[in-house]
Scaffold this motif. Structure first.
Motif, short mmCIF file in Angstrom:
data_model
loop_
_atom_site.label_atom_id
_atom_site.label_comp_id
_atom_site.label_asym_id
_atom_site.label_seq_id
_atom_site.Cartn_x
_atom_site.Cartn_y
_atom_site.Cartn_z
N TYR A 196 0.92 -1.06 -0.24
CA TYR A 196 -0.03 0.00 -0.08
C TYR A 196 0.91 1.26 -0.07
CZ TYR A 196 -4.12 -3.09 1.29
OH TYR A 196 -4.90 -3.92 1.24
N ASN A 197 1.99 1.13 0.44
CA ASN A 197 3.09 2.21 0.41
C ASN A 197 3.79 2.28 -0.93
OD1 ASN A 197 4.29 4.57 1.89
ND2 ASN A 197 5.66 3.25 2.92
N HIS A 198 3.84 1.15 -1.57
CA HIS A 198 4.67 1.28 -2.80
C HIS A 198 4.00 1.21 -3.88
CE1 HIS A 198 8.62 0.22 -1.57
NE2 HIS A 198 8.28 -0.62 -0.48
N ILE A 199 2.35 0.92 -3.89
CA ILE A 199 1.63 0.98 -5.10
C ILE A 199 1.50 2.27 -5.82
CG2 ILE A 199 -0.58 0.52 -6.21
CD1 ILE A 199 -0.78 -1.96 -4.57
N PRO A 200 1.42 3.39 -4.91
CA PRO A 200 1.30 4.72 -5.37
C PRO A 200 2.42 5.37 -6.03
CG PRO A 200 0.17 4.56 -3.11
CD PRO A 200 0.97 3.40 -3.58
N ASP A 201 3.55 4.65 -5.86
CA ASP A 201 5.06 5.28 -6.18
C ASP A 201 5.41 4.21 -7.45
OD1 ASP A 201 5.32 7.43 -4.69
OD2 ASP A 201 6.27 6.46 -3.02
N ALA A 202 4.71 3.37 -7.86
CA ALA A 202 5.16 2.33 -8.77
C ALA A 202 5.88 2.76 -10.05
CB ALA A 202 4.03 1.40 -9.30
N MET A 208 13.45 5.43 -11.23
CA MET A 208 14.54 5.61 -10.63
C MET A 208 15.09 4.10 -10.29
SD MET A 208 14.56 8.64 -9.61
CE MET A 208 15.73 8.40 -8.34
N GLY A 209 14.81 3.01 -10.98
CA GLY A 209 15.51 1.73 -11.07
C GLY A 209 15.45 1.23 -9.84
N LEU A 210 14.35 1.36 -9.01
CA LEU A 210 13.93 0.73 -7.60
C LEU A 210 12.73 -0.53 -7.90
CD1 LEU A 210 13.34 3.82 -5.12
CD2 LEU A 210 15.32 2.41 -5.27
N HIS A 211 13.26 -1.48 -7.01
CA HIS A 211 12.33 -3.04 -7.18
C HIS A 211 11.37 -2.88 -5.92
CE1 HIS A 211 15.05 -4.13 -10.57
NE2 HIS A 211 15.95 -3.42 -9.53
N SER A 212 10.11 -3.25 -6.50
CA SER A 212 9.06 -3.93 -5.57
C SER A 212 8.04 -4.64 -6.32
CB SER A 212 8.26 -2.65 -4.92
OG SER A 212 7.56 -2.31 -5.85
N PHE A 213 7.18 -5.13 -5.68
CA PHE A 213 6.28 -6.10 -6.61
C PHE A 213 5.14 -5.23 -7.18
CE2 PHE A 213 8.02 -9.90 -4.11
CZ PHE A 213 7.87 -10.67 -5.11
N ALA A 214 5.15 -4.13 -6.67
CA ALA A 214 4.27 -2.83 -7.20
C ALA A 214 4.77 -2.60 -8.72
CB ALA A 214 4.36 -1.59 -6.50
N VAL A 215 6.24 -2.59 -8.90
CA VAL A 215 6.69 -2.40 -10.09
C VAL A 215 6.68 -3.68 -10.78
CG1 VAL A 215 9.07 -1.74 -11.27
CG2 VAL A 215 8.17 -0.50 -9.18
N LEU A 216 7.02 -4.73 -10.21
CA LEU A 216 6.93 -5.87 -10.91
C LEU A 216 5.79 -6.39 -11.62
CD1 LEU A 216 9.15 -8.38 -11.94
CD2 LEU A 216 8.15 -9.52 -9.72
N LEU A 217 4.79 -6.35 -10.79
CA LEU A 217 3.27 -6.82 -11.12
C LEU A 217 2.40 -5.60 -11.80
CD1 LEU A 217 2.80 -9.04 -8.26
CD2 LEU A 217 3.72 -9.61 -10.37
N GLY A 218 2.78 -4.33 -11.65
CA GLY A 218 1.99 -3.52 -12.18
C GLY A 218 0.47 -3.47 -11.64
#
Length: 297
Positions: A196-202, A208-218
């Motif tokens: 919930y903290n990462h999805i808004p920043d996906a 920025m080249g940062l990784h999270s499941f928000a970035v990976l899964l869209g």
């Protein structure tokens, strides 16, 4: 999306700035989980001094970890419109102050762990390592979401170690008697609220080249958070059953799941700020419910 749990306006007092910087309220939200581990592990009320030392250890390690996270991400936060009001970005807290705070807090954490028991002290460097390396892990892998979730699981683990260390006679016995179902349930719960903290920043994180499941899964990241939380509730129910905790724990787990479901609903409507905090409230309900179940069993 302007919501940021670590932001602070320049018009506020220095004390307020520090409280926002450390997100101090989240320390108290984690405390019931640590106490849950302590109570369930020995199936009775731990000594008061152990409960106090658990609080001190959690408090100081969280300060060190949160400060380190803000310090590591200072340049990134300055570029993100959502996080530009964080105190290290605005200069309301200096880099020197942050580094000093990390050193003092880590020393205080190790001292607290020393007074808990031998096992807590021996394991404290490993716990600190997991906490302090998170901000760098997200530069390499989406599984950083699980690392920060593991930090929450370690609250349950550490609480259990604190109380079990008074009774066990070997390290293997200690490990076997940890309430692992609740440790793992907490990890799956925390993945949800971290997303919930990462999805808004996906999109920003991707640039920025940062990784999270928000970035990976869209757009599949939110359902992924929900799956993790369903697993969390299932494991919590299994813990209630396996550790013979009774109807109070079952009731708390049901309410825990319902609050998470509402948080998911809020997130699905784009209200990630409220979803984040409702998800944290759910852990408080679970932790307190399980503690009461042990007390009245």
């Amino acid at each position: 999306m302007q919501w940021d749990p670590g932001g602070a306006t320049e018009s506020k007092s220095k004390l307020y700035i520090y409280l926002r910087f450390l997100r101090i309220e989240q320390t108290f939200f984690s405390l019931p989980m640590a106490y849950m581990g302590a109570f369930v592990a020995i199936k009775k009320i731990p000594p008061i001094y152990i409960l106090f030392l658990i609080f001190l250890s959690l408090f100081f390690l969280r300060i060190a970890g949160m400060t380190n996270d803000n310090l590591a991400d200072r340049d990134i936060d300055a570029k993100n419109p959502r996080t530009r009001t964080r105190p290290l970005v605005t200069g309301k807290i200096t880099v020197k102050e942050a580094k000093l705070l990390i050193i003092i807090s880590l020393i205080a954490f190790f001292i607290s762990a020393f007074f808990v028991n031998f096992y807590a002290f021996i394991l404290s460097p490993l716990v600190a390592l997991v906490v302090m390396t998170y901000p760098y892990m997200k530069r390499y892998t989406a599984f950083a979401n699980y690392q920060i979730a593991t930090v929450q699981g370690l609250a349950v683990f550490s609480g259990a170690v604190a109380s079990l260390g008074l009774f066990v006679t070997s390290f293997s016995q200690l490990i076997l008697e940890i309430p692992w179902l609740f440790v793992i349930a907490t990890i799956f719960w925390a993945v949800g609220f971290d997303l919930y903290n990462h999805i808004p920043d996906a999109e920003f994180d991707k640039k920025m080249g940062l990784h999270s499941f928000a970035v990976l899964l869209g757009n599949k990241a939110l359902p992924f958070a929900g799956i993790n939380q369903i697993l969390s509730v299932a494991l919590a129910f299994a813990g209630d059953y396996f550790y013979h905790l009774g109807y109070i724990a079952y009731s708390a787990t049901i309410l825990h799941g319902l609050i998470m479901a509402y948080a998911y609903y809020l997130a699905s409507r784009g209200d990630f700020g409220r979803a984040f905090y409702y998800n944290i409230y759910s852990s408080v309900v679970l932790g307190i419910g399980v503690i009461l179940a042990v007390v009245f069993s």
